[in-house]
Design a protein around this motif. Structure first.
Motif, PDB file in Angstrom:
ATOM      1  N   ALA A 172     -31.463  79.610 -39.297  1.00 22.02           N
ATOM      2  CA  ALA A 172     -32.218  78.833 -40.281  1.00 22.02           C
ATOM      3  C   ALA A 172     -32.612  77.479 -39.713  1.00 22.02           C
ATOM      4  O   ALA A 172     -33.742  77.015 -39.892  1.00 22.02           O
ATOM      5  N   LEU A 173     -31.666  76.856 -38.993  1.00 22.12           N
ATOM      6  CA  LEU A 173     -31.942  75.552 -38.415  1.00 22.12           C
ATOM      7  C   LEU A 173     -33.052  75.640 -37.372  1.00 22.12           C
ATOM      8  O   LEU A 173     -33.936  74.793 -37.300  1.00 22.12           O
ATOM      9  N   ARG A 174     -32.973  76.719 -36.583  1.00 20.76           N
ATOM     10  CA  ARG A 174     -33.990  76.903 -35.540  1.00 20.76           C
ATOM     11  C   ARG A 174     -35.380  77.031 -36.198  1.00 20.76           C
ATOM     12  O   ARG A 174     -36.341  76.412 -35.772  1.00 20.76           O
ATOM     13  N   LEU A 175     -35.440  77.833 -37.248  1.00 24.86           N
ATOM     14  CA  LEU A 175     -36.708  78.010 -37.961  1.00 24.86           C
ATOM     15  C   LEU A 175     -37.200  76.682 -38.529  1.00 24.86           C
ATOM     16  O   LEU A 175     -38.382  76.363 -38.491  1.00 24.86           O
ATOM     17  N   TYR A 176     -36.246  75.915 -39.035  1.00 20.09           N
ATOM     18  CA  TYR A 176     -36.595  74.629 -39.647  1.00 20.09           C
ATOM     19  C   TYR A 176     -37.211  73.703 -38.604  1.00 20.09           C
ATOM     20  O   TYR A 176     -38.265  73.109 -38.826  1.00 20.09           O
ATOM     21  N   PHE A 177     -36.542  73.618 -37.441  1.00 17.95           N
ATOM     22  CA  PHE A 177     -37.012  72.680 -36.422  1.00 17.95           C
ATOM     23  C   PHE A 177     -38.289  73.150 -35.737  1.00 17.95           C
ATOM     24  O   PHE A 177     -39.034  72.355 -35.196  1.00 17.95           O
ATOM     25  N   THR A 178     -38.513  74.450 -35.746  1.00 17.07           N
ATOM     26  CA  THR A 178     -39.758  74.929 -35.149  1.00 17.07           C
ATOM     27  C   THR A 178     -40.860  74.967 -36.196  1.00 17.07           C
ATOM     28  O   THR A 178     -41.952  75.467 -35.957  1.00 17.07           O
ATOM     29  N   GLY A 179     -40.543  74.455 -37.387  1.00 13.51           N
ATOM     30  CA  GLY A 179     -41.551  74.352 -38.439  1.00 13.51           C
ATOM     31  C   GLY A 179     -41.924  75.673 -39.077  1.00 13.51           C
ATOM     32  O   GLY A 179     -42.953  75.835 -39.705  1.00 13.51           O
ATOM     33  N   LEU A 180     -41.010  76.670 -38.912  1.00 13.88           N
ATOM     34  CA  LEU A 180     -41.322  77.982 -39.495  1.00 13.88           C
ATOM     35  C   LEU A 180     -40.464  78.274 -40.724  1.00 13.88           C
ATOM     36  O   LEU A 180     -40.353  79.422 -41.146  1.00 13.88           O
ATOM     37  N   ALA A 181     -39.803  77.250 -41.271  1.00 16.51           N
ATOM     38  CA  ALA A 181     -38.879  77.469 -42.395  1.00 16.51           C
ATOM     39  C   ALA A 181     -39.496  78.405 -43.440  1.00 16.51           C
ATOM     40  O   ALA A 181     -40.106  79.330 -43.111  1.00 16.51           O
ATOM     41  N   ALA A 182     -39.389  78.235 -44.671  1.00 22.00           N
ATOM     42  CA  ALA A 182     -39.918  79.115 -45.734  1.00 22.00           C
ATOM     43  C   ALA A 182     -39.677  80.598 -45.434  1.00 22.00           C
ATOM     44  O   ALA A 182     -39.241  80.973 -44.355  1.00 22.00           O
ATOM     45  N   GLY A 183     -39.886  81.417 -46.377  1.00 19.00           N
ATOM     46  CA  GLY A 183     -39.792  82.857 -46.169  1.00 19.00           C
ATOM     47  C   GLY A 183     -38.369  83.376 -45.961  1.00 19.00           C
ATOM     48  O   GLY A 183     -38.178  84.550 -45.727  1.00 19.00           O
ATOM     49  N   GLY A 184     -37.352  82.528 -46.072  1.00 16.29           N
ATOM     50  CA  GLY A 184     -35.974  82.978 -45.827  1.00 16.29           C
ATOM     51  C   GLY A 184     -35.272  83.502 -47.065  1.00 16.29           C
ATOM     52  O   GLY A 184     -34.090  83.818 -47.042  1.00 16.29           O
ATOM     53  N   ILE A 185     -36.034  83.616 -48.146  1.00 17.14           N
ATOM     54  CA  ILE A 185     -35.453  84.001 -49.437  1.00 17.14           C
ATOM     55  C   ILE A 185     -34.667  85.301 -49.369  1.00 17.14           C
ATOM     56  O   ILE A 185     -33.558  85.401 -49.896  1.00 17.14           O
ATOM     57  N   THR A 186     -35.205  86.294 -48.699  1.00 18.41           N
ATOM     58  CA  THR A 186     -34.524  87.596 -48.623  1.00 18.41           C
ATOM     59  C   THR A 186     -33.124  87.429 -48.035  1.00 18.41           C
ATOM     60  O   THR A 186     -32.145  87.942 -48.572  1.00 18.41           O
ATOM     61  N   THR A 187     -33.054  86.686 -46.932  1.00 17.41           N
ATOM     62  CA  THR A 187     -31.757  86.470 -46.293  1.00 17.41           C
ATOM     63  C   THR A 187     -30.787  85.835 -47.273  1.00 17.41           C
ATOM     64  O   THR A 187     -29.633  86.260 -47.398  1.00 17.41           O
ATOM     65  N   VAL A 188     -31.265  84.834 -47.988  1.00 15.45           N
ATOM     66  CA  VAL A 188     -30.403  84.126 -48.934  1.00 15.45           C
ATOM     67  C   VAL A 188     -29.889  85.074 -50.011  1.00 15.45           C
ATOM     68  O   VAL A 188     -28.688  85.139 -50.294  1.00 15.45           O
ATOM     69  N   VAL A 189     -30.822  85.841 -50.569  1.00 12.57           N
ATOM     70  CA  VAL A 189     -30.426  86.774 -51.637  1.00 12.57           C
ATOM     71  C   VAL A 189     -29.385  87.767 -51.120  1.00 12.57           C
ATOM     72  O   VAL A 189     -28.327  87.969 -51.738  1.00 12.57           O
ATOM     73  N   VAL A 190     -29.659  88.342 -49.958  1.00  5.66           N
ATOM     74  CA  VAL A 190     -28.732  89.324 -49.395  1.00  5.66           C
ATOM     75  C   VAL A 190     -27.361  88.694 -49.169  1.00  5.66           C
ATOM     76  O   VAL A 190     -26.325  89.248 -49.553  1.00  5.66           O
ATOM     77  N   LEU A 191     -27.377  87.504 -48.588  1.00  6.35           N
ATOM     78  CA  LEU A 191     -26.094  86.845 -48.299  1.00  6.35           C
ATOM     79  C   LEU A 191     -25.321  86.523 -49.566  1.00  6.35           C
ATOM     80  O   LEU A 191     -24.105  86.715 -49.635  1.00  6.35           O
TER      81      LEU A 191
END
Ligand code: UDP
Ligand code: MG
Length: 323
Positions: A251-270
């Motif tokens: 998640a942090l990597r995505l955040y710093f590369t500016g690709l955050a968003a779209g992580g909802i599925t992961t959150v729900v599953v977790l």
């Protein structure tokens, strides 16, 4: 030294076995008499609501070696076996089912091994009976947990076994209420051997176990016997933590590369997985607390309604021992 004159107590728990109990009485009596053993038969009617106890009582009035104990309600087979041990006067005791699924001839072999100096002679089932898929899968999980907890092969073990007086005394004195006879004898660590037998079809009547009763029995036995499930929880927790760290890095990597968003599925599953695991963990701990609660209440493990063929003093002591 054992000289072949030791008294054998045969403990027979029975629950609503009126249709087959007479055949059981006759068969066991015949086998033991022909084997030339000194014995007593202790039938424990576990709150039977049919004619089981009156049949036992009639037999007891004809033969002084036959004794009967009747609970005022159904307390379960473990309680019935324990009561049998409390009433037993023998130098050794055998516990055997009342439906002739355990071949009585094996008792002679068990007694012979006892004579050679063994304290525990475990009856080991040669073949498991035909059981449903679900039942088998469940049984395998239960046995796997037990095997790792005890280093003991409970898979083919049964309640059919002979124990010497010193094992009887240990079991009688153990204060625990939630018992697992099959495991407790092994736990004592006394000199043990095995006798293999083939499980016979039930002589008469139907099994007293339903699937839910079996699940309850298995869970209770594991909880009362070992703390392994608590370690499971720890390992699942560790696994979840590792998984969490992995997703956090991602998640942090995505955040710093500016690709955050779209992580909802992961959150729900977790969230779903972790809340499921937390609930399971809580329920396991809850089971332990319930178990402690049961032990603390210290209610008697059985209540005797009446006995037949048993001396007053023995009966008095044995009914006191239930507390
Ligand atoms: N039994 C008992 N109390 C119970 C259930 C069973 O004393 O609540 C006795 C039953 O009469 C039999 C033995 O325990 O002598 C084994 O029970 P069952 O044959 O029903 O079990 P299975 O052989 O099918 O495992
Ligand atoms: Mg049976």
């Amino acid at each position: 030294m054992r000289n072949g004159k030791e008294l054998l107590s045969v403990i027979i728990p029975c629950y609503n076995e009126a249709v087959g109990i007479q055949a059981t009485i006759d068969t066991i009596t015949k086998v033991l008499t022909e084997g030339g053993l000194q014995y007593e038969l202790i039938f424990v009617s576990d709150g039977s609501r049919d004619e089981t106890f009156s049949i036992i009582a009639a037999a007891a009035r004809k033969d002084p070696r036959i004794k009967g104990v009747s609970f005022c309600r159904n307390f379960g087979k473990e309680a019935a076996m324990l009561a049998g041990l409390q009433y037993a006067q023998g130098d050794c005791a055998v516990v055997i089912d009342s439906d002739l699924q355990h071949p009585p001839e094996c008792i002679l072999e068990m007694y012979r091994l006892y004579q050679q100096g063994y304290d525990i002679v475990e009856g080991v089932k040669e073949e498991r009976q035909k059981e449903g898929l679900l039942h088998r899968a469940f049984a395998n999980v239960f046995y796997a947990i037990f095997d790792s907890a005890l280093g003991m092969d409970v898979k083919n073990a049964s309640d059919f076994k002979l124990i010497s007086r010193r094992v009887i005394d240990v079991l009688r004195k153990m204060p625990e209420r939630e018992r697992f006879f099959r495991g407790l004898t092994f736990w004592t660590g006394f000199k043990m051997t095995t006798v293999t037998y083939t499980v016979q079809p039930r002589y008469a009547g139907v099994t007293k176990w339903s699937f839910t009763k079996l699940v309850k029995y298995a869970v209770q036995n594991i909880i009362s016997f070992s703390t392994i499930p608590l370690y499971f929880i720890t390992w699942i927790g560790v696994f979840m933590l590792v998984l969490g760290v992995f997703f956090a890095i991602r998640a942090l990597r995505l955040y710093f590369t500016g690709l955050a968003a779209g992580g909802i599925t992961t959150v729900v599953v977790l969230i779903l997985i972790s809340s499921g695991l937390i609930l399971i963990a809580l329920s396991i701990i809850g089971r332990y607390i319930a178990s402690i609660y049961n032990e603390i209440k210290a209610r008697p493990q059985y209540l005797v309604d009446q006995t037949v063929g048993i001396e007053e003093e023995v009966a008095r002591q044995a009914s006191q021992a239930a507390f």
